[in-house]
Design an enzyme around this catalytic site. Structure first.
Site, PDB file in Angstrom:
ATOM      1  N   SER A 113       2.452 -20.663  64.426  1.00 19.14           N
ATOM      2  CA  SER A 113       3.200 -21.634  62.599  1.00 19.14           C
ATOM      3  C   SER A 113       2.306 -20.542  61.802  1.00 19.14           C
ATOM      4  O   SER A 113       2.759 -20.935  60.925  1.00 19.14           O
ATOM      5  CB  SER A 113       2.243 -22.443  63.068  1.00 19.14           C
ATOM      6  N   GLN A 169       8.202 -31.996  65.082  1.00 16.97           N
ATOM      7  CA  GLN A 169       9.173 -31.141  65.416  1.00 16.97           C
ATOM      8  C   GLN A 169      10.638 -30.931  65.162  1.00 16.97           C
ATOM      9  O   GLN A 169      11.234 -32.423  64.863  1.00 16.97           O
ATOM     10  CB  GLN A 169       9.205 -31.311  66.860  1.00 16.97           C
ATOM     11  N   TYR A 199       2.194 -32.943  59.478  1.00 14.69           N
ATOM     12  CA  TYR A 199       2.571 -31.571  59.468  1.00 14.69           C
ATOM     13  C   TYR A 199       3.523 -31.845  60.849  1.00 14.69           C
ATOM     14  O   TYR A 199       4.122 -32.247  61.287  1.00 14.69           O
ATOM     15  CB  TYR A 199       0.995 -30.987  60.631  1.00 14.69           C
ATOM     16  N   THR A 365      -3.826 -21.723  61.506  1.00 13.90           N
ATOM     17  CA  THR A 365      -3.623 -21.569  63.078  1.00 13.90           C
ATOM     18  C   THR A 365      -2.195 -21.315  63.690  1.00 13.90           C
ATOM     19  O   THR A 365      -0.538 -21.848  63.244  1.00 13.90           O
ATOM     20  CB  THR A 365      -3.962 -23.092  64.312  1.00 13.90           C
ATOM     21  N   ASN A 392      -2.029 -19.575  75.202  1.00 17.79           N
ATOM     22  CA  ASN A 392      -1.504 -21.237  75.198  1.00 17.79           C
ATOM     23  C   ASN A 392      -3.773 -21.600  75.240  1.00 17.79           C
ATOM     24  O   ASN A 392      -3.630 -22.412  75.966  1.00 17.79           O
ATOM     25  CB  ASN A 392      -0.542 -21.930  74.243  1.00 17.79           C
TER      26      ASN A 392
END
Length: 416
Positions: A113, A169, A199, A365, A392
């Site tokens: 992102s 998503q 977000y 991030t 990750n």
């Protein structure tokens, strides 16, 4: 047995004193270290600050990064630092556990992102060129959404995650643009647009779609063909070309398996960039000091750092997020917490918008299944940090690492 990260080795470049080329590290392979081209006067507050030596920067970054790599079993990392008007890149470990190839200056990481910051920059560039209006509804640029609730959402609401509760998503079952637009035509807000921050890959993705439409082209053409070259980011790709594939790092799943990103609808706009630490440092440098850029591009970068919404502890810019500086670690952890990512948070519009301030910790991030990315800058200090990893790892770990490195960099500042 978990992989143990290998400390970096300093590689001398023209102009570096011999003492800066003292090799360090153990093992058969070493990652490389490069000091990038220095840029003068990153911020007014740094005008008289002495740049720390590569040895001192390496020592303070080693202190933070090596334990993190051991704890989280990270195969490889690239760390970028801006301090005292100079940029540094430190490379650790391996880009691929399969080949054992070391991370180097050309290694491409999935930015996740962090891609969104460039999508916002493209949209802001379109605004600066009078092609895109932040207060206009999405349907002006995507006519197929005309008459729908999503069509009435403004471009600014997309860029600040405040359309009214758009999911994080793209839903399963949505595999192409026609299916996405059908989904958005049927979407209904969960809260009044502008009143809550949620977000969302969909929100930023559609920001990129609208920006590209306003520039009369596809997103890939606008980003890869126009914006990235204009920023001098020559090692960043939405589609990794054949000649660069050898530099593409291999990600690592939580159970240690190799992985790379699977593309989906809005991937290019929301999370699909592959890039180097050096290129992301360049993006931070230009945000810290845009002198020398074309006026419209400098205006665009400033617009991305303009505060438009307050939500919880953070001020939401166009994708970039900021916390007042001096920033406490708890405030930064909260601003980047999963609560802020997964939940709706009450939002308040800042009117008039808050102009860019040097007294802010500005960050973003990013993650994919096998990679992590974090970028941050503090204009008051003229400091920037890039953390890229081919695993990750928890966001808290990235924020803590950056906070510690920036604190140490602050202690290295020379006299004013």
């Amino acid at each position: 047995m978990p992989l143990l990260p290998i400390p970096p080795r300093l590689r001398p470049l023209p102009g570096l004193a011999p003492r800066d080329a003292k090799g360090r590290g153990v093992g058969a392979r070493f990652a490389s270290f490069a000091t990038l081209v220095a840029c003068a006067g990153l911020a007014a507050s740094m005008a008289h600050a002495a740049a720390p030596s590569v040895v001192r920067v390496t020592a303070l970054v080693d202190r933070v990064v090596l334990p993190l790599m051991r704890q989280r079993h990270i195969p490889g990392m690239a760390v970028g630092v801006i301090a005292g008007g100079r940029s540094y890149v430190l490379n650790y470990g391996v880009a691929s556990t399969a080949s054992g190839a070391p991370v180097d200056d050309a290694t491409l990481f999935e930015a996740g992102s962090v891609t969104k910051t460039l999508t916002a920059t493209l949209a802001a560039w379109a605004v600066a060129r009078h092609r895109l209006d932040l207060d206009a509804p999405v349907q002006r640029y995507v006519p197929r959404l005309r008459g729908s609730a999503f069509g009435k959402v403004t471009i600014l609401e997309l860029g600040t995650y405040t359309p009214g509760g758009v999911p994080l998503q793209v839903p399963e079952g949505v595999h192409d643009r026609a299916q996405l637009l059908a989904y958005l035509r049927a979407w209904k807000p969960a809260c009044a647009p502008g009143s809550c921050r949620t977000y969302s890959n969909i929100a930023t993705g559609m920001l990129g779609v609208a920006a590209a439409r306003s520039l009369h082209g596809s997103f890939a053409e606008a980003m890869q063909g126009r914006l990235l070259p204009a920023l001098g980011m020559r090692h960043s790709w939405l589609r990794v070309p054949a000649g660069e594939r050898a530099h593409y790092a291999l990600g690592t799943t939580q159970d240690g398996k190799p992985v790379r990103m699977r593309r989906g609808e809005l991937a290019d706009e929301a999370y699909g960039l592959r890039t180097t630490a050096g290129d992301l440092l360049r993006l931070l440098r230009l945000n810290l000091d845009g002198r020398g850029l074309a006026p419209d591009l400098r205006e665009a970068l400033e617009l991305t750092r303009t505060g438009h919404v307050r939500a919880g502890v953070l001020t939401q810019d166009l994708v970039w997020e900021q916390v007042p500086y001096p920033a406490t670690l708890p405030a930064l952890l909260e601003a980047n917490s999963m609560r802020m990512i997964l939940n709706a948070v009450p939002a308040t519009r800042i009117d008039p918008p808050a102009r860019p301030t040097p007294d802010a910790w500005i960050d973003k991030t990013g993650a994919t299944n096998g990679f992590s990315a974090y970028v941050a800058m503090v204009p008051r200090l003229g400091v920037g940090i890039v953390l890229l990893a081919n695993r990750n790892i928890p966001i808290d770990d990235q924020v803590r690492a950056a906070y510690s490195i920036v604190g140490d960099l602050k202690s290295l500042r020379g006299p004013r």
